[in-house]
Each structure stands twice: as C-alpha cells, then as structure tokens.
Design a protein around this motif. Structure first.
Motif, PDB file in Angstrom:
ATOM      1  N   CYS A  37       0.931  -1.262  -0.157  1.00 34.38           N
ATOM      2  CA  CYS A  37      -0.008  -0.143   0.077  1.00 34.38           C
ATOM      3  C   CYS A  37       0.813   1.148   0.017  1.00 34.38           C
ATOM      4  CB  CYS A  37      -0.905   0.045   1.216  1.00 34.38           C
ATOM      5  SG  CYS A  37      -2.061   1.402   1.092  1.00 34.38           S
ATOM      6  N   GLN A  55       0.747   3.282   4.076  1.00 32.11           N
ATOM      7  CA  GLN A  55       1.741   3.004   4.990  1.00 32.11           C
ATOM      8  C   GLN A  55       2.406   1.692   4.893  1.00 32.11           C
ATOM      9  OE1 GLN A  55       0.173   4.031   8.971  1.00 32.11           O
ATOM     10  NE2 GLN A  55       0.219   6.420   8.346  1.00 32.11           N
ATOM     11  N   CYS A 112      -7.082  -2.155   1.019  1.00 32.51           N
ATOM     12  CA  CYS A 112      -6.129  -2.264   2.158  1.00 32.51           C
ATOM     13  C   CYS A 112      -6.938  -2.607   3.388  1.00 32.51           C
ATOM     14  CB  CYS A 112      -5.203  -1.269   1.971  1.00 32.51           C
ATOM     15  SG  CYS A 112      -3.945  -1.292   3.551  1.00 32.51           S
ATOM     16  N   CYS A 129      -5.489  -2.154   6.250  1.00 34.33           N
ATOM     17  CA  CYS A 129      -5.054  -1.469   7.564  1.00 34.33           C
ATOM     18  C   CYS A 129      -5.889  -0.108   7.795  1.00 34.33           C
ATOM     19  CB  CYS A 129      -3.723  -1.020   7.355  1.00 34.33           C
ATOM     20  SG  CYS A 129      -2.582  -2.407   7.499  1.00 34.33           S
ATOM     21  N   HIS A 130      -6.138   0.847   6.635  1.00 37.58           N
ATOM     22  CA  HIS A 130      -6.882   1.880   6.855  1.00 37.58           C
ATOM     23  C   HIS A 130      -8.182   2.080   5.894  1.00 37.58           C
ATOM     24  CE1 HIS A 130      -2.751   2.695   8.318  1.00 37.58           C
ATOM     25  NE2 HIS A 130      -3.111   2.744   9.509  1.00 37.58           N
ATOM     26  N   PRO A 139      -7.353   6.584   2.668  1.00 37.62           N
ATOM     27  CA  PRO A 139      -6.269   7.470   2.660  1.00 37.62           C
ATOM     28  C   PRO A 139      -5.194   7.667   1.618  1.00 37.62           C
ATOM     29  CG  PRO A 139      -6.123   6.243   4.615  1.00 37.62           C
ATOM     30  CD  PRO A 139      -7.238   5.848   4.015  1.00 37.62           C
TER      31      PRO A 139
HETATM   32 FE1  FES Z   1      -3.090   0.898   3.280  1.00 38.41          FE
HETATM   33 FE2  FES Z   1      -3.140   2.677   5.464  1.00 38.41          FE
HETATM   34  S1  FES Z   1      -1.514   1.212   4.856  1.00 38.41           S
HETATM   35  S2  FES Z   1      -4.572   2.391   3.916  1.00 38.41           S
END
Ligand code: FES
Length: 108
Positions: A53, A56, A69, A71-72, A87
């Motif tokens: 991603c 991050q 993703c 994570c966020h 994001p």
């Molecule tokens: Fe993928 Fe934050 S690491 S949306």
C-alpha cells in the motif's frame, strides 16, 4: 512457484497462471517473494502491481475488480492501480509483465 525445468520461461520470474486470474477480477500472488496483485480487466490483458500500500506499506488484498487495504481502508482500481478511496493518495506501483502461454512472467 513452479519447479525449474526445460519448460521454464527464460524471460522473467514466473508470477502465476493466466487461467487463475478471473476476467474482470484479480488475484494475489508473489514475485521473488514480494506480494503482488494480478488483474485481468479484459480477456488476455493482464496487469500487475506491487501489493504494498502506498499509504503506510500494508499488504493490499485482491477483491475482485478492486484491491482493498485492510489497514486503513484504501481501495484501488484493479485495472489501473489508481486510488478509489483514501487515505492513500498515490496509485499502486505497476510491474511490467508478459504472458507466455498460460504463464504470467515478469517482463525484464
Ligand atoms: Fe493501506 Fe493505510 S496502509 S490504507
């Protein structure tokens, strides 16, 4: 990974089978141990992206015509790698591939 042999394509690292990638969909795979995403937006047209991603660095999942993703919550267009929802701001990094028979290989 396939076993090495005389049929091994000499052009680049093997990523997967074309027949495993749904037309209009996507598939998670690996390239030299790194997570990548394959998609086949139209029959025979294969695209590949790094699954890292651009927000991050989490590994992004294949989810049909999109990549998600975990994570966020960023979402990417599987055909282009472009961001559908943040994001993340930047598109996924494309990886050049070619198709040899039913095998998808890294273009080098
Ligand atoms: Fe993928 Fe934050 S690491 S949306």
């Amino acid at each position: 990974a396939e076993s090495a042999g005389p049929d091994q394509p000499a052009t680049g690292a093997d990523i997967g089978a074309l027949s495993d990638v749904p037309v209009g969909g996507s598939l998670a795979a690996t390239l030299d141990g790194a997570p990548v995403l394959l998609a086949q937006p139209t029959a025979g047209a294969v695209v590949c992206f790094s699954a890292i991603c651009t927000h991050q660095g989490c590994p992004v999942n294949a989810a049909g015509a999109e990549f998600d993703c975990p994570c966020h919550g960023s979402r990417f267009d599987a055909a282009t790698g472009d961001v559908i929802r943040g994001p993340a701001i930047d598109p996924l990094t494309p990886i050049a591939v070619s198709v040899s028979g039913d095998r998808i290989v890294a273009a080098s």
